[in-house]
Design an enzyme around this catalytic site. Sequence first.
Site, mmCIF file in Angstrom:
data_model
loop_
_atom_site.group_PDB
_atom_site.id
_atom_site.type_symbol
_atom_site.label_atom_id
_atom_site.label_comp_id
_atom_site.label_asym_id
_atom_site.label_seq_id
_atom_site.Cartn_x
_atom_site.Cartn_y
_atom_site.Cartn_z
ATOM 1 N N GLU A 53 25.334 33.701 19.622
ATOM 2 C CA GLU A 53 25.807 34.993 19.605
ATOM 3 C C GLU A 53 24.679 35.894 19.701
ATOM 4 O O GLU A 53 23.538 35.601 19.716
ATOM 5 C CB GLU A 53 26.252 35.267 18.315
ATOM 6 C CG GLU A 53 27.485 34.458 17.899
ATOM 7 C CD GLU A 53 28.842 34.817 18.539
ATOM 8 O OE1 GLU A 53 28.887 35.343 19.703
ATOM 9 O OE2 GLU A 53 30.147 34.491 17.933
ATOM 10 N N ASP A 87 30.932 39.112 25.058
ATOM 11 C CA ASP A 87 29.622 39.673 24.546
ATOM 12 C C ASP A 87 28.477 39.121 25.021
ATOM 13 O O ASP A 87 27.338 39.382 24.812
ATOM 14 C CB ASP A 87 29.818 39.543 22.873
ATOM 15 C CG ASP A 87 29.494 38.373 22.443
ATOM 16 O OD1 ASP A 87 29.451 37.263 23.286
ATOM 17 O OD2 ASP A 87 29.729 37.996 21.171
ATOM 18 N N HIS A 119 27.881 35.594 25.376
ATOM 19 C CA HIS A 119 27.077 34.491 24.544
ATOM 20 C C HIS A 119 27.290 33.218 25.490
ATOM 21 O O HIS A 119 28.269 33.299 26.084
ATOM 22 C CB HIS A 119 27.621 34.159 23.399
ATOM 23 C CG HIS A 119 28.943 33.865 23.298
ATOM 24 N ND1 HIS A 119 30.066 34.657 22.217
ATOM 25 C CD2 HIS A 119 29.846 32.956 23.586
ATOM 26 C CE1 HIS A 119 31.124 33.724 22.473
ATOM 27 N NE2 HIS A 119 31.115 33.053 23.367
ATOM 28 N N ASP A 163 29.257 22.636 21.328
ATOM 29 C CA ASP A 163 29.521 23.482 20.044
ATOM 30 C C ASP A 163 30.624 22.673 19.435
ATOM 31 O O ASP A 163 31.488 22.016 19.966
ATOM 32 C CB ASP A 163 29.538 24.708 20.205
ATOM 33 C CG ASP A 163 30.225 25.170 21.288
ATOM 34 O OD1 ASP A 163 31.087 24.651 21.949
ATOM 35 O OD2 ASP A 163 30.115 26.683 21.735
HETATM 36 C C1 F6R Z 1 32.711 26.854 24.466
HETATM 37 C C2 F6R Z 1 31.616 27.880 24.271
HETATM 38 C C3 F6R Z 1 31.806 29.191 24.520
HETATM 39 C C4 F6R Z 1 32.752 29.689 25.401
HETATM 40 C C5 F6R Z 1 32.970 31.146 25.635
HETATM 41 C C6 F6R Z 1 33.820 31.530 26.627
HETATM 42 O O1 F6R Z 1 32.379 25.275 24.275
HETATM 43 O O2 F6R Z 1 30.548 27.316 24.053
HETATM 44 O O3 F6R Z 1 30.707 29.735 24.906
HETATM 45 O O4 F6R Z 1 32.399 29.061 26.994
HETATM 46 O O5 F6R Z 1 33.100 31.707 24.625
HETATM 47 O O6 F6R Z 1 35.254 31.023 26.042
HETATM 48 P P1 F6R Z 1 36.619 31.422 27.051
HETATM 49 O O7 F6R Z 1 36.618 30.171 28.218
HETATM 50 O O8 F6R Z 1 37.687 30.872 26.202
HETATM 51 O O9 F6R Z 1 36.394 32.837 27.512
#
Ligand code: F6R
Length: 270
Positions: free
Chosen positions: A143, A136, A138, A67
Amino acid sequence: MRVIIEKTAEQAELRTAGIMADLVRHKPNAVLGLATGSTPVKVYRELVRQHREAELDFSQITTFNLDEYVGLGAQHPQSFRYFMQEQLFNHINIDHAATHVPDGRALDFSAHCQQYEQRILDAGGIDLQLLGIGVDGHIAFNEPGSSLGSRTRLKTLASETIRQNKKFFPGDEQVPRLALTMGVGTILETRSCLLLATGAHKASAVRSMVEGPVTAQITASALQLHREVIVIVDEEAGGWLERRDYYAEVDECHQLLETGQLRALGIGNQ
Ligand code: F6R
């Protein structure tokens, strides 16, 4: 879904990096799906170390990131392209042209997302997708409520995600509200997934992903439908899992099989 519970975050990170490094050694032209965020930072550090000290060769590797924030260019320190350059790409012998991150400044988002999917197909599909999980539930920026069949597309970020991101930007109005993200359907088409989660704040999401129902409200739960998923957690992130003992037994059996200790599994005993 195979769940591996390591004692510490460091052990979980090293195990994750080890699986990725094994793939790079066994399939030098593998296609890796990569993630950003705080979770994989030390995984990338270990891959860089293995490149420097153990000749881990990325020269034929292709990568696709999950992303990118809309509006941020490659030079913006909070863009995911910048993150990947800083954490990994600048420190290994990968061909820059073989590293793909969605372009948050594309002029036509819809066309760009379709091209991104096409590039993944042209590369032969993703062999191993590294994933983190949001509090959450995701995966990527899918989301809660995202279609489980979704493809790479423009996505409005949830207010919780925007709130969490505020600390990274100087002013509230600069926090991106939109992102380009691989869809859940895109992720389900990868040949294998490796999800890493560390820390007590991930325990609820991990429990829902692994032991809850498959639901668009926890998009990571869709991984239950994938044929080849390894979830690696530390004890804190795995703390709410009910079947912890069973996962430990499965992991022990896998390790015995991998090291050829078949007798210990009752294989070959008469
Ligand atoms: C990042 C991504 C997100 C993260 C998730 C956890 O490319 O796609 O889904 O993997 O938000 O983020 P952290 O590792 O910062 O807790």
